[in-house]
Design a protein around this motif. Structure first.
Motif, PDB file in Angstrom:
ATOM      1  N   MET A  53       0.825  -1.184   0.000  1.00 11.98           N
ATOM      2  CA  MET A  53       0.000   0.000   0.000  1.00 11.98           C
ATOM      3  C   MET A  53       0.876   1.257   0.000  1.00 11.98           C
ATOM      4  O   MET A  53       0.571   2.214  -0.700  1.00 11.98           O
ATOM      5  N   LYS A  54       1.962   1.240   0.809  1.00  8.01           N
ATOM      6  CA  LYS A  54       2.840   2.402   0.873  1.00  8.01           C
ATOM      7  C   LYS A  54       3.545   2.612  -0.459  1.00  8.01           C
ATOM      8  O   LYS A  54       3.749   3.754  -0.868  1.00  8.01           O
ATOM      9  N   LYS A  55       3.925   1.527  -1.118  1.00  2.00           N
ATOM     10  CA  LYS A  55       4.612   1.646  -2.396  1.00  2.00           C
ATOM     11  C   LYS A  55       3.691   2.252  -3.451  1.00  2.00           C
ATOM     12  O   LYS A  55       4.115   3.072  -4.250  1.00  2.00           O
ATOM     13  N   ALA A  56       2.446   1.847  -3.443  1.00  2.00           N
ATOM     14  CA  ALA A  56       1.486   2.386  -4.411  1.00  2.00           C
ATOM     15  C   ALA A  56       1.256   3.876  -4.154  1.00  2.00           C
ATOM     16  O   ALA A  56       1.200   4.680  -5.090  1.00  2.00           O
ATOM     17  N   TYR A  57       1.134   4.263  -2.890  1.00  2.00           N
ATOM     18  CA  TYR A  57       0.943   5.672  -2.526  1.00  2.00           C
ATOM     19  C   TYR A  57       2.170   6.495  -2.937  1.00  2.00           C
ATOM     20  O   TYR A  57       2.032   7.590  -3.489  1.00  2.00           O
ATOM     21  N   LEU A  58       3.348   5.971  -2.687  1.00  2.00           N
ATOM     22  CA  LEU A  58       4.586   6.652  -3.060  1.00  2.00           C
ATOM     23  C   LEU A  58       4.692   6.788  -4.579  1.00  2.00           C
ATOM     24  O   LEU A  58       5.038   7.860  -5.097  1.00  2.00           O
ATOM     25  N   PHE A  59       4.348   5.740  -5.308  1.00  2.00           N
ATOM     26  CA  PHE A  59       4.397   5.767  -6.774  1.00  2.00           C
ATOM     27  C   PHE A  59       3.436   6.814  -7.335  1.00  2.00           C
ATOM     28  O   PHE A  59       3.782   7.592  -8.215  1.00  2.00           O
ATOM     29  N   VAL A  60       2.216   6.857  -6.821  1.00  2.10           N
ATOM     30  CA  VAL A  60       1.210   7.820  -7.276  1.00  2.10           C
ATOM     31  C   VAL A  60       1.661   9.246  -6.948  1.00  2.10           C
ATOM     32  O   VAL A  60       1.516  10.161  -7.758  1.00  2.10           O
ATOM     33  N   SER A  61       2.233   9.443  -5.763  1.00  2.00           N
ATOM     34  CA  SER A  61       2.712  10.776  -5.366  1.00  2.00           C
ATOM     35  C   SER A  61       3.832  11.255  -6.284  1.00  2.00           C
ATOM     36  O   SER A  61       3.830  12.407  -6.733  1.00  2.00           O
ATOM     37  N   ILE A  62       4.785  10.378  -6.567  1.00  2.00           N
ATOM     38  CA  ILE A  62       5.890  10.739  -7.460  1.00  2.00           C
ATOM     39  C   ILE A  62       5.368  11.019  -8.861  1.00  2.00           C
ATOM     40  O   ILE A  62       5.773  11.988  -9.508  1.00  2.00           O
ATOM     41  N   LEU A  63       4.439  10.218  -9.317  1.00  2.00           N
ATOM     42  CA  LEU A  63       3.844  10.418 -10.641  1.00  2.00           C
ATOM     43  C   LEU A  63       3.117  11.764 -10.721  1.00  2.00           C
ATOM     44  O   LEU A  63       3.228  12.480 -11.724  1.00  2.00           O
ATOM     45  N   MET A  64       2.422  12.148  -9.671  1.00  2.00           N
ATOM     46  CA  MET A  64       1.723  13.442  -9.641  1.00  2.00           C
ATOM     47  C   MET A  64       2.722  14.602  -9.647  1.00  2.00           C
ATOM     48  O   MET A  64       2.520  15.596 -10.355  1.00  2.00           O
ATOM     49  N   ILE A  65       3.782  14.493  -8.897  1.00  2.00           N
ATOM     50  CA  ILE A  65       4.799  15.554  -8.845  1.00  2.00           C
ATOM     51  C   ILE A  65       5.461  15.712 -10.208  1.00  2.00           C
ATOM     52  O   ILE A  65       5.633  16.830 -10.704  1.00  2.00           O
ATOM     53  N   VAL A  66       5.807  14.610 -10.834  1.00  2.00           N
ATOM     54  CA  VAL A  66       6.420  14.661 -12.167  1.00  2.00           C
ATOM     55  C   VAL A  66       5.446  15.278 -13.167  1.00  2.00           C
ATOM     56  O   VAL A  66       5.828  16.107 -13.997  1.00  2.00           O
ATOM     57  N   GLY A  67       4.182  14.927 -13.079  1.00  2.00           N
ATOM     58  CA  GLY A  67       3.165  15.488 -13.967  1.00  2.00           C
ATOM     59  C   GLY A  67       3.030  16.995 -13.794  1.00  2.00           C
ATOM     60  O   GLY A  67       2.934  17.742 -14.769  1.00  2.00           O
ATOM     61  N   ILE A  68       3.030  17.456 -12.554  1.00  2.00           N
ATOM     62  CA  ILE A  68       2.929  18.892 -12.268  1.00  2.00           C
ATOM     63  C   ILE A  68       4.149  19.635 -12.809  1.00  2.00           C
ATOM     64  O   ILE A  68       4.024  20.714 -13.389  1.00  2.00           O
ATOM     65  N   VAL A  69       5.325  19.070 -12.648  1.00  2.00           N
ATOM     66  CA  VAL A  69       6.550  19.695 -13.169  1.00  2.00           C
ATOM     67  C   VAL A  69       6.505  19.779 -14.692  1.00  2.00           C
ATOM     68  O   VAL A  69       6.846  20.811 -15.283  1.00  2.00           O
ATOM     69  N   ILE A  70       6.060  18.731 -15.340  1.00  2.00           N
ATOM     70  CA  ILE A  70       5.979  18.721 -16.812  1.00  2.00           C
ATOM     71  C   ILE A  70       4.963  19.754 -17.296  1.00  2.00           C
ATOM     72  O   ILE A  70       5.229  20.511 -18.235  1.00  2.00           O
ATOM     73  N   ILE A  71       3.816  19.817 -16.648  1.00  2.00           N
ATOM     74  CA  ILE A  71       2.795  20.801 -17.035  1.00  2.00           C
ATOM     75  C   ILE A  71       3.308  22.225 -16.793  1.00  2.00           C
ATOM     76  O   ILE A  71       3.109  23.111 -17.624  1.00  2.00           O
ATOM     77  N   GLY A  72       3.977  22.445 -15.689  1.00  2.00           N
ATOM     78  CA  GLY A  72       4.532  23.766 -15.390  1.00  2.00           C
ATOM     79  C   GLY A  72       5.586  24.190 -16.399  1.00  2.00           C
ATOM     80  O   GLY A  72       5.600  25.338 -16.861  1.00  2.00           O
ATOM     81  N   ALA A  73       6.469  23.276 -16.753  1.00  2.00           N
ATOM     82  CA  ALA A  73       7.508  23.589 -17.736  1.00  2.00           C
ATOM     83  C   ALA A  73       6.895  23.867 -19.106  1.00  2.00           C
ATOM     84  O   ALA A  73       7.323  24.777 -19.821  1.00  2.00           O
ATOM     85  N   SER A  74       5.896  23.114 -19.470  1.00  2.00           N
ATOM     86  CA  SER A  74       5.221  23.322 -20.747  1.00  2.00           C
ATOM     87  C   SER A  74       4.508  24.672 -20.777  1.00  2.00           C
ATOM     88  O   SER A  74       4.557  25.389 -21.784  1.00  2.00           O
ATOM     89  N   ALA A  75       3.859  25.038 -19.688  1.00  2.00           N
ATOM     90  CA  ALA A  75       3.167  26.330 -19.610  1.00  2.00           C
ATOM     91  C   ALA A  75       4.168  27.476 -19.692  1.00  2.00           C
ATOM     92  O   ALA A  75       3.946  28.466 -20.393  1.00  2.00           O
ATOM     93  N   TYR A  76       5.294  27.366 -18.982  1.00  2.00           N
ATOM     94  CA  TYR A  76       6.334  28.398 -19.042  1.00  2.00           C
ATOM     95  C   TYR A  76       6.841  28.556 -20.467  1.00  2.00           C
ATOM     96  O   TYR A  76       6.982  29.674 -20.969  1.00  2.00           O
ATOM     97  N   LYS A  77       7.094  27.438 -21.128  1.00  2.00           N
ATOM     98  CA  LYS A  77       7.614  27.494 -22.494  1.00  2.00           C
ATOM     99  C   LYS A  77       6.628  28.177 -23.429  1.00  2.00           C
ATOM    100  O   LYS A  77       6.995  29.038 -24.211  1.00  2.00           O
ATOM    101  N   SER A  78       5.368  27.816 -23.339  1.00  2.00           N
ATOM    102  CA  SER A  78       4.400  28.372 -24.284  1.00  2.00           C
ATOM    103  C   SER A  78       4.042  29.823 -23.966  1.00  2.00           C
ATOM    104  O   SER A  78       3.801  30.608 -24.874  1.00  2.00           O
ATOM    105  N   PHE A  79       4.024  30.218 -22.699  1.00  2.00           N
ATOM    106  CA  PHE A  79       3.626  31.581 -22.351  1.00  2.00           C
ATOM    107  C   PHE A  79       4.781  32.572 -22.378  1.00  2.00           C
ATOM    108  O   PHE A  79       4.569  33.752 -22.668  1.00  2.00           O
ATOM    109  N   TYR A  80       5.982  32.168 -22.053  1.00  2.00           N
ATOM    110  CA  TYR A  80       7.088  33.118 -21.949  1.00  2.00           C
ATOM    111  C   TYR A  80       8.168  32.883 -23.002  1.00  2.00           C
ATOM    112  O   TYR A  80       8.484  33.778 -23.779  1.00  2.00           O
ATOM    113  N   TYR A  81       8.739  31.719 -23.018  1.00  2.00           N
ATOM    114  CA  TYR A  81       9.886  31.454 -23.870  1.00  2.00           C
ATOM    115  C   TYR A  81       9.537  31.601 -25.346  1.00  2.00           C
ATOM    116  O   TYR A  81      10.235  32.295 -26.085  1.00  2.00           O
TER     117      TYR A  81
END
Length: 113
Positions: free
Chosen positions: A1-29
């Motif tokens: 159960m802890k491994k699944a929670y950790l995996f989902v948390s890491i996946l969410m953080i990576v997703g947020i970073v990717i979305i943030g980088a994509s938004a920065y690129k399209s709006f500013y860069y």
């Protein structure tokens, strides 16, 4: 159960970073690169490239628009701002000692309406 929670948390953080980088690129860069390309084309089209002493691309925080601050070799005491005012037209505003220039005899690069 802890491994699944950790995996989902890491996946969410990576997703947020990717979305943030994509938004920065399209709006500013990408917008900054496009404005830089257009201003360089404007300078080349008017044969001002060789006269440029200093050019800096800046962002106006109030309007979220990019513009160029340019100093020309033949007018080192004047500073010009080149703004793109639509899809292609440009407006060039000149300043001497912090005061806007209205006379083309003092600032030959300004565009007057």
């Amino acid at each position: 159960m802890k491994k699944a929670y950790l995996f989902v948390s890491i996946l969410m953080i990576v997703g947020i970073v990717i979305i943030g980088a994509s938004a920065y690129k399209s709006f500013y860069y990408d917008k900054k690169q496009e404005t830089t390309k257009n201003i360089n084309f404007y300078l080349k089209e008017h044969n001002y490239e060789r006269q440029v002493q200093k050019k800096e691309i800046r962002r106006d925080s109030k309007t979220a628009e990019y513009f160029a601050k340019v100093t020309f070799k033949d007018e080192p005491n004047n500073e010009y701002e080149i703004h793109q005012t639509g899809s292609n037209p440009f407006e060039v505003v000149g300043y001497k000692d912090g005061v806007q220039i209205a006379d083309k005899k003092v600032g030959k690069y300004i565009t007057s309406d």
